[in-house]
Design a protein around this motif. Structure first.
Motif, PDB file in Angstrom:
ATOM      1  N   PRO A 270       0.772  -1.096   0.541  1.00  0.00           N
ATOM      2  CA  PRO A 270       0.085  -0.210   0.369  1.00  0.00           C
ATOM      3  C   PRO A 270       0.642   1.140   0.083  1.00  0.00           C
ATOM      4  CG  PRO A 270      -0.511  -1.609   1.881  1.00  0.00           C
ATOM      5  CD  PRO A 270       0.389  -2.398   0.995  1.00  0.00           C
ATOM      6  N   ALA A 271       1.577   0.895   0.427  1.00  0.00           N
ATOM      7  CA  ALA A 271       2.928   2.634   0.822  1.00  0.00           C
ATOM      8  C   ALA A 271       3.647   2.549  -0.188  1.00  0.00           C
ATOM      9  CB  ALA A 271       3.727   2.301   2.114  1.00  0.00           C
ATOM     10  N   ILE A 272       3.593   1.360  -1.378  1.00  0.00           N
ATOM     11  CA  ILE A 272       4.194   1.802  -2.463  1.00  0.00           C
ATOM     12  C   ILE A 272       3.765   2.543  -3.732  1.00  0.00           C
ATOM     13  CG2 ILE A 272       5.368   0.321  -4.034  1.00  0.00           C
ATOM     14  CD1 ILE A 272       6.483  -1.232  -2.002  1.00  0.00           C
ATOM     15  N   ILE A 273       2.395   1.885  -3.836  1.00  0.00           N
ATOM     16  CA  ILE A 273       1.512   2.212  -4.583  1.00  0.00           C
ATOM     17  C   ILE A 273       1.403   3.429  -4.607  1.00  0.00           C
ATOM     18  CG2 ILE A 273      -0.795   1.767  -5.903  1.00  0.00           C
ATOM     19  CD1 ILE A 273      -0.988  -1.371  -4.849  1.00  0.00           C
ATOM     20  N   ARG A 274       1.157   3.789  -2.963  1.00  0.00           N
ATOM     21  CA  ARG A 274       0.346   5.463  -2.858  1.00  0.00           C
ATOM     22  C   ARG A 274       1.002   6.397  -3.710  1.00  0.00           C
ATOM     23  NH1 ARG A 274      -0.714   3.669   2.811  1.00  0.00           N
ATOM     24  NH2 ARG A 274       2.113   4.912   3.073  1.00  0.00           N
ATOM     25  N   GLU A 275       2.699   5.921  -4.109  1.00  0.00           N
ATOM     26  CA  GLU A 275       3.644   6.976  -4.046  1.00  0.00           C
ATOM     27  C   GLU A 275       3.462   7.390  -5.845  1.00  0.00           C
ATOM     28  OE1 GLU A 275       7.397   5.698  -2.521  1.00  0.00           O
ATOM     29  OE2 GLU A 275       7.241   6.403  -0.590  1.00  0.00           O
ATOM     30  N   GLN A 276       2.835   6.077  -6.359  1.00  0.00           N
ATOM     31  CA  GLN A 276       2.820   6.125  -7.638  1.00  0.00           C
ATOM     32  C   GLN A 276       2.028   6.884  -9.156  1.00  0.00           C
ATOM     33  OE1 GLN A 276       5.474   3.801  -9.109  1.00  0.00           O
ATOM     34  NE2 GLN A 276       5.662   4.224  -7.187  1.00  0.00           N
ATOM     35  N   PRO A 277       2.080   6.880  -9.841  1.00  0.00           N
ATOM     36  CA  PRO A 277       0.952   8.478 -10.460  1.00  0.00           C
ATOM     37  C   PRO A 277       0.156   7.370 -11.200  1.00  0.00           C
ATOM     38  CG  PRO A 277       3.397   7.389 -11.870  1.00  0.00           C
ATOM     39  CD  PRO A 277       3.786   7.487 -10.518  1.00  0.00           C
ATOM     40  N   ASP A 278       0.076   6.141 -10.955  1.00  0.00           N
ATOM     41  CA  ASP A 278      -0.949   5.233 -11.703  1.00  0.00           C
ATOM     42  C   ASP A 278      -1.045   3.881 -10.666  1.00  0.00           C
ATOM     43  OD1 ASP A 278      -2.175   3.793 -13.117  1.00  0.00           O
ATOM     44  OD2 ASP A 278      -1.888   3.618 -15.476  1.00  0.00           O
ATOM     45  N   PRO A 279      -1.516   3.843  -9.736  1.00  0.00           N
ATOM     46  CA  PRO A 279      -1.320   2.682  -8.634  1.00  0.00           C
ATOM     47  C   PRO A 279      -2.542   1.192  -9.428  1.00  0.00           C
ATOM     48  CG  PRO A 279      -2.347   5.236  -8.247  1.00  0.00           C
ATOM     49  CD  PRO A 279      -2.201   5.130  -9.873  1.00  0.00           C
ATOM     50  N   VAL A 280      -3.008   1.713 -10.107  1.00  0.00           N
ATOM     51  CA  VAL A 280      -3.681   0.205 -10.538  1.00  0.00           C
ATOM     52  C   VAL A 280      -2.815   0.296 -11.373  1.00  0.00           C
ATOM     53  CG1 VAL A 280      -5.483  -0.837 -12.259  1.00  0.00           C
ATOM     54  CG2 VAL A 280      -6.095   1.026 -10.699  1.00  0.00           C
ATOM     55  N   HIS A 281      -2.126   0.286 -12.291  1.00  0.00           N
ATOM     56  CA  HIS A 281      -0.594  -0.684 -12.825  1.00  0.00           C
ATOM     57  C   HIS A 281       0.217  -0.504 -12.035  1.00  0.00           C
ATOM     58  CE1 HIS A 281       2.441  -1.236 -16.017  1.00  0.00           C
ATOM     59  NE2 HIS A 281       2.837  -0.220 -15.071  1.00  0.00           N
ATOM     60  N   ALA A 282       0.875   0.199 -10.993  1.00  0.00           N
ATOM     61  CA  ALA A 282       1.570  -0.394  -9.892  1.00  0.00           C
ATOM     62  C   ALA A 282       1.054  -1.468  -9.186  1.00  0.00           C
ATOM     63  CB  ALA A 282       1.835   0.597  -9.497  1.00  0.00           C
ATOM     64  N   MET A 283      -0.211  -1.214  -9.176  1.00  0.00           N
ATOM     65  CA  MET A 283      -0.554  -2.994  -8.203  1.00  0.00           C
ATOM     66  C   MET A 283      -0.294  -3.779  -9.249  1.00  0.00           C
ATOM     67  SD  MET A 283      -3.804  -3.865  -6.379  1.00  0.00           S
ATOM     68  CE  MET A 283      -4.279  -1.938  -6.057  1.00  0.00           C
ATOM     69  N   ASP A 284      -0.771  -3.743 -10.313  1.00  0.00           N
ATOM     70  CA  ASP A 284      -0.949  -5.326 -11.295  1.00  0.00           C
ATOM     71  C   ASP A 284       0.742  -4.853 -11.938  1.00  0.00           C
ATOM     72  OD1 ASP A 284      -3.447  -4.754 -12.008  1.00  0.00           O
ATOM     73  OD2 ASP A 284      -3.350  -3.561 -13.817  1.00  0.00           O
ATOM     74  N   SER A 285       1.920  -4.815 -11.708  1.00  0.00           N
ATOM     75  CA  SER A 285       3.052  -4.950 -11.626  1.00  0.00           C
ATOM     76  C   SER A 285       3.588  -5.284 -10.904  1.00  0.00           C
ATOM     77  CB  SER A 285       3.725  -3.667 -12.064  1.00  0.00           C
ATOM     78  OG  SER A 285       3.346  -3.289 -13.019  1.00  0.00           O
TER      79      SER A 285
END
Length: 80
Positions: free
Chosen positions: A50-65
């Motif tokens: 959750p902390a990593i995803i929160r910092e990403q411009p595209d959280p959905v793509h980050a979670m998928d990756s």
């Protein structure tokens, strides 16, 4: 809460305090010793998502990756 650094830090700390319990559950599922270090690392990594995803411009793509890496493993992801 996300705009208050102190609350965000506290929230992350409360979330990751479950890493030992999660590591034990992962170890049991994988039929490994409860103190298996790879299970502890996986649990901690999972709880930090959750902390990593929160910092990403595209959280959905980050979670998928992130979950693709979990599903496929590092060797498969770096071989291509």
């Amino acid at each position: 809460m996300n705009s208050t650094p102190a609350l965000l830090t506290y929230s992350d700390r409360m979330w990751t305090r479950h890493s030992r319990s999660l590591a034990t559950a992962i170890a049991a599922e994988m039929d490994r010793p409860a103190d298996d270090v790879s299970c502890a690392a996986l649990a901690r990594w999972f709880l930090d998502i959750p902390a990593i995803i929160r910092e990403q411009p595209d959280p959905v793509h980050a979670m998928d990756s992130i979950f693709a890496l979990l599903r496929e493993g590092w060797a498969v992801r770096t071989a291509s």
